[in-house]
Design a protein around this motif. Sequence first.
Motif, PDB file in Angstrom:
ATOM      1  N   ILE A   3       0.843  -1.191   0.000  1.00  0.00           N
ATOM      2  CA  ILE A   3       0.000   0.000   0.000  1.00  0.00           C
ATOM      3  C   ILE A   3       0.876   1.237   0.000  1.00  0.00           C
ATOM      4  O   ILE A   3       1.867   1.316   0.738  1.00  0.00           O
ATOM      5  CB  ILE A   3      -0.913   0.014   1.251  1.00  0.00           C
ATOM      6  CG1 ILE A   3      -1.829  -1.207   1.241  1.00  0.00           C
ATOM      7  CG2 ILE A   3      -1.714   1.311   1.328  1.00  0.00           C
ATOM      8  CD1 ILE A   3      -2.591  -1.429   2.528  1.00  0.00           C
ATOM      9  N   VAL A   4       0.494   2.224  -0.816  1.00  0.00           N
ATOM     10  CA  VAL A   4       1.107   3.546  -0.786  1.00  0.00           C
ATOM     11  C   VAL A   4       0.069   4.492  -0.196  1.00  0.00           C
ATOM     12  O   VAL A   4      -1.086   4.500  -0.625  1.00  0.00           O
ATOM     13  CB  VAL A   4       1.539   4.016  -2.194  1.00  0.00           C
ATOM     14  CG1 VAL A   4       1.903   5.495  -2.184  1.00  0.00           C
ATOM     15  CG2 VAL A   4       2.716   3.183  -2.696  1.00  0.00           C
ATOM     16  N   LEU A   5       0.487   5.278   0.783  1.00  0.00           N
ATOM     17  CA  LEU A   5      -0.394   6.241   1.428  1.00  0.00           C
ATOM     18  C   LEU A   5      -0.048   7.637   0.941  1.00  0.00           C
ATOM     19  O   LEU A   5       1.083   8.091   1.096  1.00  0.00           O
ATOM     20  CB  LEU A   5      -0.239   6.164   2.953  1.00  0.00           C
ATOM     21  CG  LEU A   5      -1.001   7.210   3.778  1.00  0.00           C
ATOM     22  CD1 LEU A   5      -2.509   7.089   3.563  1.00  0.00           C
ATOM     23  CD2 LEU A   5      -0.647   7.075   5.254  1.00  0.00           C
ATOM     24  N   LEU A   6      -1.047   8.305   0.342  1.00  0.00           N
ATOM     25  CA  LEU A   6      -0.901   9.685  -0.121  1.00  0.00           C
ATOM     26  C   LEU A   6      -1.706  10.569   0.823  1.00  0.00           C
ATOM     27  O   LEU A   6      -2.931  10.671   0.714  1.00  0.00           O
ATOM     28  CB  LEU A   6      -1.396   9.832  -1.560  1.00  0.00           C
ATOM     29  CG  LEU A   6      -1.519  11.248  -2.130  1.00  0.00           C
ATOM     30  CD1 LEU A   6      -0.193  11.999  -2.044  1.00  0.00           C
ATOM     31  CD2 LEU A   6      -2.028  11.201  -3.554  1.00  0.00           C
ATOM     32  N   GLU A   7      -1.018  11.172   1.792  1.00  0.00           N
ATOM     33  CA  GLU A   7      -1.683  11.976   2.819  1.00  0.00           C
ATOM     34  C   GLU A   7      -0.717  13.030   3.357  1.00  0.00           C
ATOM     35  O   GLU A   7       0.352  12.674   3.860  1.00  0.00           O
ATOM     36  CB  GLU A   7      -2.166  11.065   3.957  1.00  0.00           C
ATOM     37  CG  GLU A   7      -2.722  11.774   5.143  1.00  0.00           C
ATOM     38  CD  GLU A   7      -3.823  12.764   4.808  1.00  0.00           C
ATOM     39  OE1 GLU A   7      -3.696  13.937   5.181  1.00  0.00           O
ATOM     40  OE2 GLU A   7      -4.811  12.355   4.163  1.00  0.00           O
TER      41      GLU A   7
END
Length: 178
Positions: A3-7
């Motif tokens: 998973i890549v988290l864009l936040e």
Amino acid sequence: MNIVLLEPSPIISEGIASILEATSDLHLSTRIATPAQLSAAITRHDPQLILANPTLLDEAAVTSLASRLHIVALCYQYVSQERLARYNAVINIEATPAQVVSTLRALAQTTATESYDLSARETQILALIAQGLSSKEIADRLNLSIHTINTHRKNITRKTNIRTVAGLAAYALIHNLI
């Protein structure tokens, strides 16, 4: 599942990271704060899922990403339902850790078991949609019921994650169907 988290929020990013650290099957590959970092993160980490703040991605980016991997909206402010409809799932800030994990695991199982290849009939119908024919016209041309055509259209939309006729036409052109 990678998973890549864009936040951009460090507090929310830390919270998601701590939830995912408690699981053995969901791996947070990297955390990024801006959409400009997304392409490099995808290339480097080969994720199956992007968990993103939906205010950071425009419609074209979501459509492009969703054609290759799952994209989940992480919401903690108002985002229109029309915009959220482009995502595979939505996780609200009020969700419990168990709900977050459950949502992501459900997508992981979909990835493992569901085929996104269009059938020969779906490909044929997609080509006719791209030519501008309505469901009724396609049904008449193929001697099928309009209900059958609409079912195929729903399957095409689900498999391609493209919800507009213009988007389907572009998909058909890119894949040499017309």
